[in-house]
Design an enzyme around this catalytic site. Structure first.
Site, PDB file in Angstrom:
ATOM      1  N   LEU A  65      10.592 -20.361  -4.577  1.00  0.00           N
ATOM      2  CA  LEU A  65       9.538 -19.519  -3.999  1.00  0.00           C
ATOM      3  C   LEU A  65       8.247 -19.562  -4.823  1.00  0.00           C
ATOM      4  O   LEU A  65       8.285 -19.455  -6.050  1.00  0.00           O
ATOM      5  CB  LEU A  65      10.043 -18.072  -3.945  1.00  0.00           C
ATOM      6  CG  LEU A  65       9.022 -17.022  -3.490  1.00  0.00           C
ATOM      7  CD1 LEU A  65       8.878 -17.046  -1.977  1.00  0.00           C
ATOM      8  CD2 LEU A  65       9.421 -15.625  -3.960  1.00  0.00           C
TER       9      LEU A  65
ATOM     10  N   HIS B 199       2.368   3.453  -8.958  1.00  0.00           N
ATOM     11  CA  HIS B 199       2.124   2.032  -9.247  1.00  0.00           C
ATOM     12  C   HIS B 199       3.284   1.445 -10.038  1.00  0.00           C
ATOM     13  O   HIS B 199       3.691   0.306  -9.823  1.00  0.00           O
ATOM     14  CB  HIS B 199       0.819   1.872 -10.046  1.00  0.00           C
ATOM     15  CG  HIS B 199      -0.395   2.286  -9.279  1.00  0.00           C
ATOM     16  ND1 HIS B 199      -0.611   1.902  -7.974  1.00  0.00           N
ATOM     17  CD2 HIS B 199      -1.467   3.059  -9.626  1.00  0.00           C
ATOM     18  CE1 HIS B 199      -1.764   2.425  -7.559  1.00  0.00           C
ATOM     19  NE2 HIS B 199      -2.290   3.133  -8.535  1.00  0.00           N
TER      20      HIS B 199
ATOM     21  N   ASP C 183       0.826  -1.217   0.000  1.00  0.00           N
ATOM     22  CA  ASP C 183       0.000   0.000   0.000  1.00  0.00           C
ATOM     23  C   ASP C 183       0.856   1.261   0.000  1.00  0.00           C
ATOM     24  O   ASP C 183       1.987   1.263   0.485  1.00  0.00           O
ATOM     25  CB  ASP C 183      -0.921  -0.031   1.239  1.00  0.00           C
ATOM     26  CG  ASP C 183      -2.120   0.889   1.086  1.00  0.00           C
ATOM     27  OD1 ASP C 183      -2.362   1.397  -0.027  1.00  0.00           O
ATOM     28  OD2 ASP C 183      -2.820   1.117   2.092  1.00  0.00           O
ATOM     29  N   GLY C 184       0.290   2.325  -0.545  1.00  0.00           N
ATOM     30  CA  GLY C 184       0.938   3.637  -0.482  1.00  0.00           C
ATOM     31  C   GLY C 184       1.537   4.116  -1.792  1.00  0.00           C
ATOM     32  O   GLY C 184       2.239   5.124  -1.816  1.00  0.00           O
TER      33      GLY C 184
HETATM   34  C1  IPE Z   1      -5.624  -2.694  -0.194  1.00  0.00           C
HETATM   35  O1  IPE Z   1      -5.247  -1.376  -0.327  1.00  0.00           O
HETATM   36  C2  IPE Z   1      -5.606  -3.380  -1.527  1.00  0.00           C
HETATM   37  C3  IPE Z   1      -4.284  -3.576  -2.110  1.00  0.00           C
HETATM   38  C4  IPE Z   1      -3.144  -3.273  -1.569  1.00  0.00           C
HETATM   39  C5  IPE Z   1      -4.287  -4.205  -3.405  1.00  0.00           C
HETATM   40  P1  IPE Z   1      -6.315  -0.201  -0.510  1.00  0.00           P
HETATM   41  O2  IPE Z   1      -5.528   1.032  -0.676  1.00  0.00           O
HETATM   42  O3  IPE Z   1      -7.275  -0.549  -1.568  1.00  0.00           O
HETATM   43  O4  IPE Z   1      -7.072  -0.241   0.893  1.00  0.00           O
HETATM   44  P2  IPE Z   1      -7.931   0.863   1.631  1.00  0.00           P
HETATM   45  O5  IPE Z   1      -8.935   1.393   0.652  1.00  0.00           O
HETATM   46  O6  IPE Z   1      -6.986   1.929   2.058  1.00  0.00           O
HETATM   47  O7  IPE Z   1      -8.529   0.151   2.795  1.00  0.00           O
HETATM   48  C1  IPE Z   2      -1.538   0.237  -3.349  1.00  0.00           C
HETATM   49  O1  IPE Z   2      -1.343   1.616  -3.395  1.00  0.00           O
HETATM   50  C2  IPE Z   2      -1.807  -0.357  -4.708  1.00  0.00           C
HETATM   51  C3  IPE Z   2      -3.205  -0.780  -4.920  1.00  0.00           C
HETATM   52  C4  IPE Z   2      -4.155  -0.752  -4.034  1.00  0.00           C
HETATM   53  C5  IPE Z   2      -3.545  -1.257  -6.234  1.00  0.00           C
HETATM   54  P1  IPE Z   2      -2.560   2.626  -3.410  1.00  0.00           P
HETATM   55  O2  IPE Z   2      -2.941   2.899  -4.798  1.00  0.00           O
HETATM   56  O3  IPE Z   2      -3.658   2.142  -2.542  1.00  0.00           O
HETATM   57  O4  IPE Z   2      -1.872   3.896  -2.775  1.00  0.00           O
HETATM   58  P2  IPE Z   2      -2.527   4.904  -1.726  1.00  0.00           P
HETATM   59  O5  IPE Z   2      -3.024   4.079  -0.591  1.00  0.00           O
HETATM   60  O6  IPE Z   2      -3.615   5.617  -2.440  1.00  0.00           O
HETATM   61  O7  IPE Z   2      -1.401   5.782  -1.335  1.00  0.00           O
HETATM   62 MG    MG Z   3      -4.098   2.375  -0.599  1.00  0.00          MG
END
Ligand code: IPE
Ligand code: IPE
Ligand code: MG
Length: 254
Positions: A145, A51, A34-35
Site C-alpha cells: 500500500l 487529534h 474530519d471530526g
Molecule cells: C478538512 O477539514 C481538512 C482536513 C481534514 C485535514 P476541515 O475541518 O479543515 O474543513 P472545514 O473547515 O470544516 O471545511
Molecule cells: C480533522 O478534525 C483534523 C484536521 C482538520 C486537522 P477537525 O479538527 O477538523 O475536527 P472538527 O471538524 O473541528 O470536529
Molecule cells: Mg473539521
C-alpha cells in the site's frame, strides 16, 4: 433493496462487518479525516485528545486498506487553510507525524507500506518535515500500500502552481498554448503519477470538499458518514467500499 437505497444516499449509520468483494476493490481511496474536535468535545475532552485518538484511526484504516488490497490511500491530514487555527492546535498537529511515525514505522515496514507526502513542504516546521522525509526514505522500497499523507495540501494552490509551471513552458517557447491538454495539468499536480481516487470518504457529517483534490475527484465516487474520525472503524471502511461496489460509474457515457 435496502442496499440499493443506501447506495443511492451513500449514508449509513449502522456499520456491518461484511468484507467487500475482492474483485472490485478501489485502487485509490482518498479520505477527508474530519471530526476530531467534535469527537473530543462530545466527551468533554480538549480538541487535542481528538487529534490524538484520530491518529489511532489512521493506523487502523491503513492496515484495513492494506489487507483489502487497496493500492493507494491518500489521507487529508492538514490543509493549507488549517494554519488559521489557534497556534497551540497547529503546533500540536505538527507534532503528530513524528509521534505517529516513531510508533508505527516499524509496523509499516513489516507490512510493506510505502509512505509518501503530498503538500507544500516549505511551510512545515523542520521537525515535522524531517520525520516525514525519514519515513519516505525508509519505506521507499516497499511495494505494498502507498500511504500518501496530504500535509499542508490545498487543491487551489496545487492548480495555481501547475498553471504557473505550464505558463513558464509557454513563455520559454517550449509549449504552444493550443497544445495544452489534461496531461499537462496532471504532470504538474502533486499527484503526478498517481491514479485519480476511485472513492472519496469524508467523516463527521460535513458534505464538502474543503479544497481537497478538486481536479482529481472529477469522477470519484463519494461516500459520507456522520461518524467522527476517531470512531471510524474497519467495519465503516468496509461499508464504504461495499457501497462503492454497488455504484455504476459512467464517466459521462451510458
Ligand atoms: C478538512 O477539514 C481538512 C482536513 C481534514 C485535514 P476541515 O475541518 O479543515 O474543513 P472545514 O473547515 O470544516 O471545511
Ligand atoms: C480533522 O478534525 C483534523 C484536521 C482538520 C486537522 P477537525 O479538527 O477538523 O475536527 P472538527 O471538524 O473541528 O470536529
Ligand atoms: Mg473539521
Amino acid at each position: 433493496m435496502l442496499q440499493r437505497v443506501k447506495a443511492l444516499f451513500g449514508k449509513t449509520s449502522v456499520p456491518q462487518s461484511q468484507i467487500p468483494e475482492s474483485d472490485n476493490i478501489p485502487q485509490h481511496i482518498a479520505i477527508i479525516m474530519d471530526g476530531n474536535g467534535r469527537w473530543a468535545k462530545s466527551r468533554g475532552l480538549p480538541r487535542m485528545a481528538g487529534h490524538h485518538s484520530g491518529m489511532k484511526t489512521v493506523k487502523r484504516i491503513t492496515m484495513a486498506a492494506n489487507r483489502l488490497g487497496v493500492k493507494y490511500l491518500t489521507l487529508y491530514a492538514f490543509s493549507t487553510e488549517n494554519w488559521k487555527r489557534p497556534k497551540a492546535e497547529v503546533e500540536f498537529l505538527m507534532k503528530l507525524p513524528q509521534e505517529f511515525l516513531s510508533i508505527e514505522l516499524k509496523d509499516l515496514m513489516e507490512n510493506n507500506v510505502q509512505v509518501r507526502m503530498m503538500g507544500y513542504r516549505g511551510d512545515l516546521p523542520s521537525h515535522t518535515l524531517q520525520a516525514v522525509e525519514e519515513a519516505i526514505e525508509r519505506t521507499a522500497g516497499n511495494t505494498g500500500l502507498v500511504l500518501n499523507f496530504a500535509l499542508n495540501y490545498g487543491s487551489r494552490k496545487e492548480m495555481i502552481e501547475a498553471v504557473r509551471s505550464i505558463s513558464e513552458a509557454v513563455a520559454e517557447g517550449k509549449l504552444d498554448p493550443s497544445d495544452i491538454n489534461e496531461s499537462h495539468m496532471e504532470e504538474h499536480l502533486l499527484t503526478a503519477g498517481l491514479p485519480d481516487p476511485d472513492l472519496l470518504i469524508r467523516t463527521s457529517g460535513e458534505l464538502r470538499l474543503s479544497n481537497f483534490m478538486l481536479w482529481q475527484l472529477a469522477y470519484s465516487e463519494m461516500w459520507f458518514t456522520d461518524v467522527y474520525w476517531p470512531e471510524f472503524t474497519e467495519a465503516h471502511f468496509h461499508e464504504a467500499v461495499r457501497v462503492y461496489q454497488m455504484r455504476a460509474r459512467r464517466y459521462g457515457g451510458v
